[in-house]
Design an enzyme around this catalytic site. Sequence first.
Site, PDB file in Angstrom:
ATOM      1  N   ASP A  10      44.816  12.170 -43.302  1.00  0.00           N
ATOM      2  CA  ASP A  10      45.484  10.946 -42.838  1.00  0.00           C
ATOM      3  C   ASP A  10      44.766   9.678 -43.311  1.00  0.00           C
ATOM      4  O   ASP A  10      44.930   8.612 -42.708  1.00  0.00           O
ATOM      5  CB  ASP A  10      45.582  10.916 -41.307  1.00  0.00           C
ATOM      6  CG  ASP A  10      46.446  12.024 -40.740  1.00  0.00           C
ATOM      7  OD1 ASP A  10      47.264  12.582 -41.485  1.00  0.00           O
ATOM      8  OD2 ASP A  10      46.279  12.339 -39.544  1.00  0.00           O
ATOM      9  N   LYS A  64      34.460  18.789 -53.965  1.00  0.00           N
ATOM     10  CA  LYS A  64      34.919  19.505 -52.774  1.00  0.00           C
ATOM     11  C   LYS A  64      35.179  18.451 -51.705  1.00  0.00           C
ATOM     12  O   LYS A  64      34.274  18.001 -51.003  1.00  0.00           O
ATOM     13  CB  LYS A  64      33.865  20.502 -52.281  1.00  0.00           C
ATOM     14  CG  LYS A  64      33.426  21.551 -53.321  1.00  0.00           C
ATOM     15  CD  LYS A  64      32.197  21.109 -54.063  1.00  0.00           C
ATOM     16  CE  LYS A  64      31.547  22.187 -54.893  1.00  0.00           C
ATOM     17  NZ  LYS A  64      32.351  22.783 -55.917  1.00  0.00           N
ATOM     18  N   HIS A 118      34.770  19.453 -60.134  1.00  0.00           N
ATOM     19  CA  HIS A 118      33.861  20.238 -59.298  1.00  0.00           C
ATOM     20  C   HIS A 118      33.782  19.687 -57.875  1.00  0.00           C
ATOM     21  O   HIS A 118      33.020  20.183 -57.047  1.00  0.00           O
ATOM     22  CB  HIS A 118      32.467  20.250 -59.935  1.00  0.00           C
ATOM     23  CG  HIS A 118      31.567  21.323 -59.451  1.00  0.00           C
ATOM     24  ND1 HIS A 118      30.489  21.083 -58.614  1.00  0.00           N
ATOM     25  CD2 HIS A 118      31.574  22.658 -59.677  1.00  0.00           C
ATOM     26  CE1 HIS A 118      29.869  22.219 -58.364  1.00  0.00           C
ATOM     27  NE2 HIS A 118      30.506  23.183 -58.987  1.00  0.00           N
ATOM     28  N   HIS A 147      23.807  27.412 -51.884  1.00  0.00           N
ATOM     29  CA  HIS A 147      24.665  26.604 -52.750  1.00  0.00           C
ATOM     30  C   HIS A 147      24.514  25.107 -52.463  1.00  0.00           C
ATOM     31  O   HIS A 147      25.296  24.296 -52.965  1.00  0.00           O
ATOM     32  CB  HIS A 147      26.122  27.058 -52.538  1.00  0.00           C
ATOM     33  CG  HIS A 147      27.089  26.612 -53.563  1.00  0.00           C
ATOM     34  ND1 HIS A 147      28.218  25.884 -53.263  1.00  0.00           N
ATOM     35  CD2 HIS A 147      27.126  26.798 -54.908  1.00  0.00           C
ATOM     36  CE1 HIS A 147      28.919  25.641 -54.366  1.00  0.00           C
ATOM     37  NE2 HIS A 147      28.276  26.173 -55.375  1.00  0.00           N
TER      38      HIS A 147
END
Length: 442
Positions: A171, A166, A164, A378
């Site tokens: 780099d 994100k 889940h 959210h």
Amino acid sequence: MIVERKMRHMNPSIMIIFLIYLLTYVFGAFDLNTDSTDVISCSASLVESIPENLTYPAGSISHPSTYKALSKLIDKATHTIEIASFYWTLRRADIYNDSSAWQGEDIFNKLIIAGRNRSINLRIVQNIENKRLPNKDTRILAKEAFAKVRSLNVAKFLGSGILHTKMWLIDRTHFYVGSANLDWRSLTQVKEMGAVIYNCPALANDMGKLFDIYWYMAAADSIPKPWPKQYDTQINSKTPMELSLNDNKYDVYISSSPPPFCTASRTIDIDAIVKIINSAKKFVYIAVMDYSTAVEFSYPHIYWPVIDDALRNVSFTKGIKIRLLGSAWAHTKPTMFNFLKSLQALNGARKADIQVKMFHVPAFTPDQARIPYARVNHNKYMVTDSTGYIGTSNWSADYFISTAGLGLIFKPSQTQQKKTNMRQQLEDTFLRDWNSKYSKNI
């Protein structure tokens, strides 16, 4: 040779001092200056997605958009873009033909250009796909942008659960972490909160160790016991990294879940959350889409009041002000209201000061109402009088027991704050939403 002859005739004590200064000059191996300028200096920003047509009064706090932040990260890449994601739906063709999908499609096209035209190495770990979330985007990226893609089946190792997280990692120097999925709706139709850190390889490399764990597990047959030393960290709740972000000093670390995916040196996400709650002196403000005191997505549905107990305890015994902002939308579980009403019922008992509201993102047009799984707050963050926490997990047991997720914890120094710090900005953002017309008492 001249230095060698002189050293032969030196007093031993003088020789030791001479060697220390020589090593300092040649290698920079010793830092004899303990001044605050030795703190690693990076830059950072809160970033936010505000659904179309959702407005606040003039003068309200605002942040750079998630879209602009991700675009900037792609542009900054010189050799590697690494992304850990739940699912991919950046193109309108996968969801609904709405004009607001252009931001997601632009991010998608920038990734193709980065891999195909700029020779950027794209590495993606995603949750294992299913019929509802087929991840067509990553198949296109693998073909057209030469992306290396792996799918992680968390349930294979833990019996249930998903990836889940994100996370964007550029780099091993810049990164994003927050609530925004790889979904065009997360840029224009869903309210999201995240943070982006720039020019900070010391912390980005620590984030990279978590990406490496996902990458490894996506191809593994079992969980290592113990984890190899290469995944260990020296940055955790006991020994946070001291950083200067935008000229303000912070103690920073990254927490992770589930526990089996953590090395012994990594702070587990739920432990970080409880520690932050327990260390509050005045208030705990929480904005999270889902809140539950039980295991929700696997059987049996076990009662799990770890966070709930911590909130009740600090409010009842110390009078800490608790404000919890949940999300009201078409997919809110009815049981969430039971849990929240139970928490708020303690308000007024002894020192307890607990209030709960629900944030509703309305659809202002018929098209907005038709977009599936959109128009929702959210967010997954917490802020206290001392600490900020931005996570990727909803607050039910599953997300901390069997789901892969992250938390970014930042605690500003109480002195030498030269500018408004990120913790204060997060507090101001919460109060903006809490006091807005979109928040209603439960």
